[in-house]
Design a protein around this motif. Structure first.
Motif, PDB file in Angstrom:
ATOM      1  N   HIS A 130       0.863  -1.185   0.000  1.00  0.00           N
ATOM      2  CA  HIS A 130       0.000   0.000   0.000  1.00  0.00           C
ATOM      3  C   HIS A 130       0.898   1.234   0.000  1.00  0.00           C
ATOM      4  O   HIS A 130       1.525   1.554   1.016  1.00  0.00           O
ATOM      5  N   ALA A 191      -8.641  -4.330   6.384  1.00  0.00           N
ATOM      6  CA  ALA A 191      -9.591  -3.603   5.539  1.00  0.00           C
ATOM      7  C   ALA A 191      -9.204  -3.742   4.067  1.00  0.00           C
ATOM      8  O   ALA A 191      -8.034  -3.943   3.725  1.00  0.00           O
ATOM      9  N   ASP A 192     -10.194  -3.615   3.201  1.00  0.00           N
ATOM     10  CA  ASP A 192      -9.941  -3.666   1.771  1.00  0.00           C
ATOM     11  C   ASP A 192      -9.131  -2.456   1.331  1.00  0.00           C
ATOM     12  O   ASP A 192      -9.337  -1.343   1.820  1.00  0.00           O
ATOM     13  N   GLN A 194      -8.057   0.628  -0.868  1.00  0.00           N
ATOM     14  CA  GLN A 194      -8.733   1.632  -1.689  1.00  0.00           C
ATOM     15  C   GLN A 194      -7.658   2.421  -2.407  1.00  0.00           C
ATOM     16  O   GLN A 194      -6.820   3.059  -1.765  1.00  0.00           O
TER      17      GLN A 194
END
Length: 375
Positions: A130, A191-192, A194
């Protein structure tokens, strides 16, 4: 879970460490400038998640951009890939990059190179990565007079020092450190992801303002101690800016005096005024003393006796109807004044009475909406 934080002594790292210390399910391993990058592979064998926050953004030697951003990240990425290849463990990584990575300056190039190292090394192994291209991050513990206008303005204004603004209209995009960390922790907890169209992780909210507006807001926080009028600091950017400003107060200014008005009845002290939600104050009354004896057309008030015993009396200005009640500090109870009813409050106890007061509007001496009418 054990997590690794690189740049653990930096601005975002310190805030992240504090948030993680509040959790019993996380153990933190730290990597700082005092550590040898060669130790990263051994550290990775002990952790299940990496927050890569380490970086260089204002070195004396521009070559440090390369070693502190690109090279360090390359070492980390290779170590994570090697761990995946040897053990099958795919350790997720959050990388705090910068919007500067889209620019062709030495800092931006080094951050972009670091991003590419992570994408190339980790995605080939389907390792979650990420990459956040963060705008200007602000909040407590950011270093002033370094690379953050918010930190510099807060630090200097809190100390009565001058600030320099070259272009008040210059736009600036901001993100609050607590919002950044909240998103980091959501990803830690599964969490997914984004991402935007280019694959970079998203954090919200982001705030757009100008350098001049920032300085004006922060100076207003300082001035509120003199005017007693506080801005609307409960939501959004202003909430975050106010919390940040207060975090830069020197310890000797943690407290400040407010005006006190006294007469034979007791004292009256204004504590706080707002732009559109009234003001807060308190007053005292000696035994047997009556305060008030007036009515309002529109203004309303809430009284809370916090010490002593009080008798409130009311009389309707048209019908003459009366009402009376007694409250004490021992049993908290709000007494509200009503437009069109004259009212007073008497200390019927044996000790000093202390009463907190909120009025729905700030007192205006030119239009006080207060008319004497003893009961």
């Amino acid at each position: 879970m054990r997590v690794l934080i690189t740049g653990a002594n930096g601005f975002v790292g310190k805030n992240l460490r504090l948030h993680l210390s509040e959790r019993e399910d996380v153990e933190v391993v730290t990597f700082t400038r005092d550590d040898d990058p060669a130790s990263l592979p051994a550290m990775l064998r002990e952790v299940g998640f990496v927050f890569h926050l380490a970086g260089v953004n204002r070195p004396q030697d521009p070559q440090e951009f390369v070693t502190g951003n690109a090279d360090l990240t390359q070492i980390l990425a290779q170590a994570i890939r090697a761990e995946a290849e040897s053990t099958g463990r795919k350790v997720p990584v959050i990388y705090a990059s910068s919007t500067q990575a889209a620019r062709d300056n030495p800092y931006g190039l080094s951050k972009r190179s670091a991003e590419q190292a992570l994408f190339e090394a980790l995605r080939s192994q389907q390792i979650p990565v990420h990459v956040f291209r963060l705008p200007n991050v602000f909040g407590k513990w950011c270093k002033p007079n370094y690379n953050s206008a918010v930190a510099t303005f807060c630090h200097n204004i809190a100390r009565g020092l001058p600030i320099q603004i070259n272009d008040p209209a210059a736009p600036v995009t901001l993100v609050y450190v607590d919002d950044v960390i909240e998103r980091f922790l959501q990803l830690l907890d599964g969490a997914d992801a984004q991402v935007d169209a280019e694959g970079f992780a998203l954090v919200a909210p982001q705030y757009s303002t100008t350098v001049g507006e920032l300085a004006k807001r922060i100076q207003g926080f300082r001035d509120s101690r003199d005017t007693l009028t506080i801005d609307r600091v409960g939501t959004g950017l202003i909430r975050a800016l106010y919390a940040t400003y207060v975090s830069y107060l020197p310890v000797e200014t943690f407290s400040y005096p407010v005006p006190k008005y006294g007469d034979p009845r007791g004292v009256f002290v204004e504590m706080l005024k707002t732009s559109d939600s009234g003001q807060f104050s308190y007053f005292t009354a000696h035994p047997g003393i009556t305060r008030g004896g007036h009515y309002h057309h529109t203004k309303t008030e809430k009284f809370l006796v916090i010490k002593g015993q009080a008798r409130f009396k009311f009389r309707h200005m048209q019908t003459g109807e009366t009402h009376e009640l007694v409250t004490t500090g021992a049993e908290p109870e709000i007494v509200e004044t009503v437009p069109g009813w004259t009212h007073d409050i008497t200390n019927i106890g044996q000790d000093e009475m202390v009463v907190m007061l909120w009025a729905n509007e700030v007192f205006d001496r030119q239009r006080p909406d207060t008319f004497a009418c003893p009961l």
